[in-house]
Design an enzyme around this catalytic site. Structure first.
Site, PDB file in Angstrom:
ATOM      1  N   HIS A   1       0.813  -1.212   0.000  1.00 12.23           N
ATOM      2  CA  HIS A   1       0.000   0.000   0.000  1.00 12.23           C
ATOM      3  C   HIS A   1       0.856   1.275   0.000  1.00 12.23           C
ATOM      4  O   HIS A   1       1.922   1.342   0.596  1.00 12.23           O
ATOM      5  CB  HIS A   1      -0.922   0.010   1.220  1.00 12.23           C
ATOM      6  CG  HIS A   1      -0.182  -0.022   2.535  1.00 12.23           C
ATOM      7  ND1 HIS A   1       0.290   1.094   3.168  1.00 12.23           N
ATOM      8  CD2 HIS A   1       0.173  -1.063   3.325  1.00 12.23           C
ATOM      9  CE1 HIS A   1       0.884   0.770   4.302  1.00 12.23           C
ATOM     10  NE2 HIS A   1       0.835  -0.540   4.417  1.00 12.23           N
ATOM     11  N   ASP A   2       0.364   2.270  -0.727  1.00 11.04           N
ATOM     12  CA  ASP A   2       0.967   3.610  -0.770  1.00 11.04           C
ATOM     13  C   ASP A   2       2.367   3.630  -1.381  1.00 11.04           C
ATOM     14  O   ASP A   2       3.111   4.593  -1.199  1.00 11.04           O
ATOM     15  CB  ASP A   2       1.005   4.234   0.633  1.00 11.04           C
ATOM     16  CG  ASP A   2      -0.369   4.315   1.276  1.00 11.04           C
ATOM     17  OD1 ASP A   2      -1.193   5.112   0.799  1.00 11.04           O
ATOM     18  OD2 ASP A   2      -0.626   3.554   2.231  1.00 11.04           O
TER      19      ASP A   2
ATOM     20  N   GLY B   1       5.207  -0.957   2.778  1.00 12.03           N
ATOM     21  CA  GLY B   1       4.354   0.186   2.478  1.00 12.03           C
ATOM     22  C   GLY B   1       5.147   1.476   2.309  1.00 12.03           C
ATOM     23  O   GLY B   1       6.221   1.652   2.875  1.00 12.03           O
TER      24      GLY B   1
END
Length: 285
Positions: A131-132, A149
């Site tokens: 994520h991100d 992340g």
């Protein structure tokens, strides 16, 4: 771009076994093979190919002419315990190729809210984009690489097989991460790192030469590297003084300025240290 129910009107080929949710947007000339699943908030741009058994979900956009191989999953929920189902996003650029069993998770509200992969990238088998994360253009991620992340990887970087990148690490433009390397800190543009715990071992000379960098500029970059990152026994001043010396003498060079700008950006991880990394077996021996 048409709704999934009208996809046959857009010259797309959708296998009867594929499950396309109402609300999904399908471009022209899209191929969706057997046993694929596409969620209601997905946008699939023109010419995309989902070969078979591909799952795409969330607020995800697949860029024009990108290709997804069997058992890859794109835009699913992040592995973050703080995530509570917020409508975060995932965007994949044009002509990117995603091979078998790659996982790319959407962003989190506590992060940037979006995961991005640029255009013309190659993500090889069983790699994971958390994520991100933000990947630039023409990035190559080799088999079994895992990104934590919030990792940022700039254009033209290469991450070799089974490397592991710590969350919040930045990898600069055209940098090279060696295979089975654990990267806990930032890698400068055009840098090359290697080892059980990554150490900066030089510049990515092969990429520089293959991309037309002339001998005069290579000589400048070699001098910059040796000034910024001398071996411990050759360090005569603190890093800030070495950085200022590089600014004063070579700041006119675009590539040198890229390195300087990267170093001066805020960082949560610091820079990878210079030197040959020593493996556990070497230490024991």
């Amino acid at each position: 771009m048409v709704d999934a129910v009208d996809a046959t009107m857009s010259d797309s080929e959708i296998h009867p076994s594929a499950i396309i949710a109402s609300g999904a947007k399908i471009g022209r000339g899209v191929t969706i093979g057997p046993w694929c699943s596409v969620g209601p908030d997905v946008i699939i741009e023109d010419g995309v190919k989902l070969i078979a058994n591909v799952v795409v979900d969330g607020h995800t956009t697949l860029g024009k002419d990108s290709v997804y191989y069997p058992f890859s999953t794109i835009g699913l929920a992040p592995q973050d315990l703080k995530y509570k189902g917020e409508p975060t996003r995932c965007i994949i650029g044009s002509r990117t190729v995603v091979r078998e069993q790659v996982t790319i998770h959407r962003g989190t509200e506590s992060g940037d809210g979006i995961t991005t992969v640029g255009s013309d990238c190659l993500l090889m088998v069983n790699s994971h984009i958390a994520h991100d994360c933000h990947l630039g253009n023409r990035v190559i991620i080799v088999n079994n690489v895992v990104l934590g992340g919030h990792v940022h990887i700039d254009d033209d970087a290469r991450v070799m097989g089974s490397a592991a990148i710590h969350q919040f690490v930045r990898i600069g433009k055209a940098a090279l991460v060696g295979g089975v390397t654990g990267v806990e800190s930032d890698v400068i543009p055009y840098g090359s790192v290697l080892g059980n715990r990554a150490r900066l071992v030089g510049m990515h000379w092969i990429w520089l030469k293959r991309n037309g960098v002339q001998n005069e500029e290579l000589h400048v970059l070699r001098h910059v590297y040796r000034t910024l990152f001398p071996r411990e026994e050759n360090q005569t001043c603190v890093f800030e003084e070495r950085l200022q010396a590089v600014k004063d003498k070579f700041g006119h060079s675009d590539r040198v300025q890229e390195i300087i700008d990267f170093i001066e950006q805020p960082s949560r991880r610091g820079l990878v240290k210079v030197g040959r990394s020593i493996s556990s077996s070497e230490k024991e021996g």
